[in-house]
Enzyme design. Sequence first.
Site, mmCIF file in Angstrom:
data_model
loop_
_atom_site.group_PDB
_atom_site.id
_atom_site.type_symbol
_atom_site.label_atom_id
_atom_site.label_comp_id
_atom_site.label_asym_id
_atom_site.label_seq_id
_atom_site.Cartn_x
_atom_site.Cartn_y
_atom_site.Cartn_z
ATOM 1 N N ARG A 15 0.331 -1.332 -0.250
ATOM 2 C CA ARG A 15 -0.158 -0.253 0.304
ATOM 3 C C ARG A 15 0.331 1.574 0.012
ATOM 4 N NH1 ARG A 15 -4.471 0.976 4.614
ATOM 5 N NH2 ARG A 15 -5.462 -1.384 3.242
ATOM 6 N N HIS B 56 -7.699 -4.170 -7.442
ATOM 7 C CA HIS B 56 -8.078 -3.220 -5.908
ATOM 8 C C HIS B 56 -8.930 -3.628 -5.514
ATOM 9 C CE1 HIS B 56 -4.579 -0.299 -4.019
ATOM 10 N NE2 HIS B 56 -5.746 0.475 -3.715
ATOM 11 N N TYR C 260 -17.107 12.808 -14.894
ATOM 12 C CA TYR C 260 -16.847 13.626 -15.487
ATOM 13 C C TYR C 260 -15.529 14.145 -16.501
ATOM 14 C CZ TYR C 260 -21.223 15.214 -13.033
ATOM 15 O OH TYR C 260 -22.049 15.333 -12.453
#
Length: 755
Positions: free
Chosen positions: A36, A82, A127
């Site tokens: 991580r 993931h 978007y």
Amino acid sequence: MTETVSNGEANWERQALKDFTEKAYLDYSMYVVLDRALPHIGDGLKPVQRRIIYAMSELGLSAAAKPKKSARTIGDVLGKYHPHGDSACYEAMVIMAQPFGYRYPLVDGQGNWGSPDDPKSFAAMRYTEARLAPYAGVLLSELGQGTVDWGPNFDGTMSEPEVLPARLPNVLLNGTTGIAVGMATDIPPHNLREVATACVRLLENSRTSLEELCEYVQGPDYPTEAEIITSREDIRKVYETGNGSIRMRAAWKKEEGEIVITGLPHHTSGSKVLEQIAEQMRQKKLPLVADLRDESDHENPVRLVVVPRSNRVEAEKLMNHLFATTDLERNYRVNLNVIGLDGRPRVRNLKEMLSEWLQFRMDTVTRRLQFRLDKVTSRLHVLEGLLIAYLNIDEVIQIIREEDKPKPVLMKRFGLSDEQAEAILELKLRHLARLEEMKIRGEQDELEAERKQLEKTLGSRQRLKTLIKKEILADAERFGDERRSPIVSRGAAKPLDETELVPSEPVTVVLSQRGLARAAKGHEVDPEGLNYKSGDGYQASAQGRSNQLAVFMDSTGRTYTVPAHTLPSARGQGEPLSARVNPPDGATFAGVMIGNEDDRWLLCTDQGHGFVCRLGEMYSRNRKGKAVLTVPKGARVLPPTPVVDPAHDWIAVAGSEGHFLTFPLEELPELTRGKGNKLMGIPPKKLKTGEERVVAATAFDEADTLVLFSGQRYKRLTPSELDEYVGERGRRGYKLPQGWRKVDALVPQARLPAK
């Protein structure tokens, strides 16, 4: 200790809670560290970044492709590789696309991807659109060539690369930050050309020293035009230890009397800087600035204008103040902690980082060449079989037509391998033309030459290094650019003293018995004749300048600092000091001091102990003050008095029983805090019962006349008269004349106001 317990059909393990929690915490810690928070030295990516880049390549989002919605990419990343939060994953993608945050962006985004003022103001992933940036090819171009190991994804249904085959040391080029469990990483970005040159130098000579490498890698190179002001020596120490800090300062210039800031430190918001300056102006702490403007636009991403109040304002001093009090100058931590080729995290110096990455690159290129060699060898083997088939085409066709299982017959008849026989059987009729034999022989010649070249390279470490060197230089030529963050060694900025921002005018600071303070303009002031509240009266006063700090001492020996220019005018009755500072309960104020930092003052108590202290040592920014004079139980602090000339001043001490003593000031030590030394010897028994005390003490020039006050009367003691009372410090002293043994104060003639 673990034991297995059986109960009928049920089985379970019994384990000590301590052992279980310890193992669970360590497992979690290792997961956070390795999967991580920390980057791998090979590609310089954290797992989430690697999975985003790989998922985009699998979606066909190359630099030449049409961009797709970011939500499509994030969906693939979460669903396949993931399984974590979508917002965190999208933010990781955004960071790799921001040119003001990443030195060499890996993602080419379209839409609102944040701004330098607010990096987290990016639009939602539904978007925005994105594709890979050209630089991402450095990480992906060799992925399908057997260069890296692959592992299963989280559910074991797919495979993903454990590391990407980076052709450049991306771990240094883009840097990264991360917080794991018990460790963290802070790797700054660097210039591609500088790092590539250092890699080439290290390839040519593995004994290249770290000092030599620092000649090529001058320092970090952030995606901003702000200056790196850390000295070369300090930067070298950072690269030597792998730990340290880098300081950045905004770039600025003068234009027609105005100050224009053209480059901000990394991750610094221009709007926040303007807010910090405006706040100082609102609090009247920055009278040197008249106006602020933000003229940033597409042509000038950073253009902040600071308008000085007049042409007399020194731009250098003003900017130094702003550097010290705003984010125009910032410090960045460096911690070169990465996961190495052995799978373990460790802090490395610059040479270790480059050497280990070069080892990774040599292993990668070796695997790439070996993969290609295996392909070439396999193809040559197949071509050899096809050529045999073409030379015996009629017999081959007859076997295929007549035999039920032609493959083993072909293998036995022509001595073919299984792979060659399979290739012959897969031939299409259109490839049986005479021209095909010529193509095979031409392909054989080309592949044979390539095989020899590959074998030569794999068999020679020097040839391998030369190949890697050429590839690094080619990538540096394609993706490299000039340094953006200039390195200029400068000293740390210091803020302007608050006193430098106000005019220097003579003032007299007056303290009342009830702890009210005020400042009267000028030195020709009679502080005792001022107007006081009912029940209040004059306590002490000191003469200084309006741009100096007034130091008040309370009955416990603590000192408090208040800028003189902030005290109310003497036309009023003053302001309680308790509103500015927090003295201990029950404490009262005993005196006031003002002057330059190096001025000396005599501090003492009525029990006859005292010392000389520099005024700067009594300054305190804490509202609770600073403990300077140790006051014994039952003792009272006497008003502090200034020392004019430590080399020639004398001390005069008067006791409550009429004893008087003078001695050279040099017999008294200069301390920063404490009880001090004995000034006048008072019998311990009388001191303990309070029968006798020191009532006044002062420092005076050896040529000055000393004025002794007793009630409404006063007596002048000339230098010759004072000689009669000279003695050793700590002695009992000599009796004053009858009628003058009740002393109220001792004041040098030079300090009395002119009549």
